[in-house]
Design an enzyme around this catalytic site. Structure first.
Site, PDB file in Angstrom:
ATOM      1  CE  LYS A 191      80.664 123.754 -27.919  1.00 24.83           C
ATOM      2  NZ  LYS A 191      81.857 123.379 -28.713  1.00 24.83           N
ATOM      3  CG  HIS A 322      89.895 122.423 -28.855  1.00 27.16           C
ATOM      4  ND1 HIS A 322      90.244 121.099 -28.688  1.00 27.16           N
ATOM      5  CD2 HIS A 322      88.560 122.484 -28.627  1.00 27.16           C
ATOM      6  CE1 HIS A 322      89.172 120.386 -28.397  1.00 27.16           C
ATOM      7  NE2 HIS A 322      88.141 121.187 -28.342  1.00 27.16           N
TER       8      HIS A 322
END
Length: 385
Positions: A191, A322
């Protein structure tokens, strides 16, 4: 009057005959319920924390006793709204329908919800139904989902997200990436979106230095940046040879994604926050995406997921869906342009078996149906509505 009287028995006979000749694949029961799953580990990104998984399940039964179970999810809010959409509007339309007509049922449900499409609540509700229909289709055919949806291969490369959350220290990121590399996984995702670019760069550089050039590193900004900031960070990230830059901008900023894709050599990945096939068409036609991350729950089910995957193939683009690894492993294996499955386990509390991993690859289940080993007692224990 006499003609009218004579016609009535014939009409009743026709109705009785129609009921007796209904196909055995007729849906006789449609039920929806909600299960809350606690997160398996702390998960944070640039805009939010993963609170819980609201799992919306739909169970369909046909007149000959076949049962299909489908699902979708939220990461903490909106599950009861999806449940209300199903119970109040969609499920009543299913009873009496032929479960084999998956396209027809999907279109009928979509058309009946024009006032709320395109949007998350409707798409998540449609996905719960559609995955249940595909579970029925596969069980009736005696085939696994990966084969019935296309049958390209069984093994798909796996990348890990669990070691890359934004709250983790640089040392923890490095340790997680090295562990994934040692396990034979070909990629990890980290991230990004720290307040300053040098913070992201320091973390990413440490991981790249530790793992060397052979491991794929992806980054995910979770729609947190402006175009100008995403362009600046992409330029800073380019020497690190990243595999993709995921959701740098809000998903509805098509123009920004086009400009960003033109300005960097890093492939731009989008799709988890798109809710219709037409949105993907616009992105792909404009050259705004290099990696397609279509999510089976958010797009409205397996039926539209496959359309997006095949659309991406016509643009020579790869699909890396995803989340929902337990379902996406089969879909990614089904299509020739499926590249990666994302490793974020979240169903272990309500399943009796985990996704098989061999030599860094996820293996699509070979049992008839979706291939998810549901634990019905655990599901019943966690019902919240």
């Amino acid at each position: 009057m006499q003609a009218h009287t004579q016609a009535q028995p014939n009409a009743r006979t026709d109705t009785q005959r129609d009921m007796q000749t209904l196909p055995k694949t007729t849906i006789s029961r449609a039920e929806a319920f909600l299960v809350d799953l606690e997160v398996e580990t702390v998960r944070t990104d640039a805009v939010q924390s993963f609170l819980k998984q609201e799992t919306v399940l739909v169970e369909l039964e046909t007149t000959d006793g076949f049962v299909g179970l489908g699902y979708s999810y939220t990461i903490g809010t909106g599950g009861t709204a999806v449940l209300a959409m199903l119970r109040d509007h969609l499920l009543p339309r299913l009873v009496g329908a032929d479960a084999r007509n998956v396209e027809g049922i999907w279109f009928d449900l979509f058309a009946s919800t024009r006032a709320t499409t395109v949007g998350a609540i409707t798409s998540l509700a449609l996905a719960s139904v559609d995955t249940a229909l595909w579970d029925l289709r596969c069980r009736r055919a005696g085939e696994p989902l990966w084969r019935l949806a296309g049958g390209f291969r069984r093994n798909v490369p796996l990348y890990d997200t669990e070691g890359g959350w934004l709250h983790l220290t640089t040392d923890q990121l490095v340790a997680g990436a090295l562990a994934s590399q040692k396990a034979g996984w070909p990629g990890v995702k980290l991230k990004v979106g720290k307040p300053r670019v040098h913070e992201d760069l320091e973390r990413l550089s440490a991981v790249r230095d530790a793992v060397g050039p052979a491991l794929d590193i992806m980054v995910d900004a979770n729609q947190s940046m402006t175009y100008a900031e995403a362009k600046r960070r992409a330029r800073a990230f380019e020497p690190l040879d990243l595999s993709w830059f995921e959701e740098p901008l809000p998903a509805d900023d098509l123009t920004g994604h086009v400009r960003l894709a033109e300005s960097t050599s890093i492939p731009i990945a989008v799709g988890e926050s798109m809710y219709s096939v037409s949105q993907f068409r616009e992105y792909l036609a404009a050259g705004a995406a290099g990696i397609v991350q279509v999510d089976v729950a958010r797009i409205g089910g397996i039926t539209p997921w496959l359309k997006v995957a095949h659309l991406a193939e016509t643009f020579n683009l790869e699909v890396c869906p995803h989340f929902l690894m337990e379902l996406h492993v089969s879909l990614t294996a089904a299509v020739p342009n499926g590249r990666y499955v994302e490793h974020i386990p979240q169903l272990r509390a309500i399943t009796t078996a985990e996704m098989e991993i061999v030599d860094g690859h996820a293996v699509a289940p070979d049992e008839p149906g979706l291939g998810i080993a549901w634990d019905r007692d655990a599901i019943d224990d966690r019902r919240v509505s």
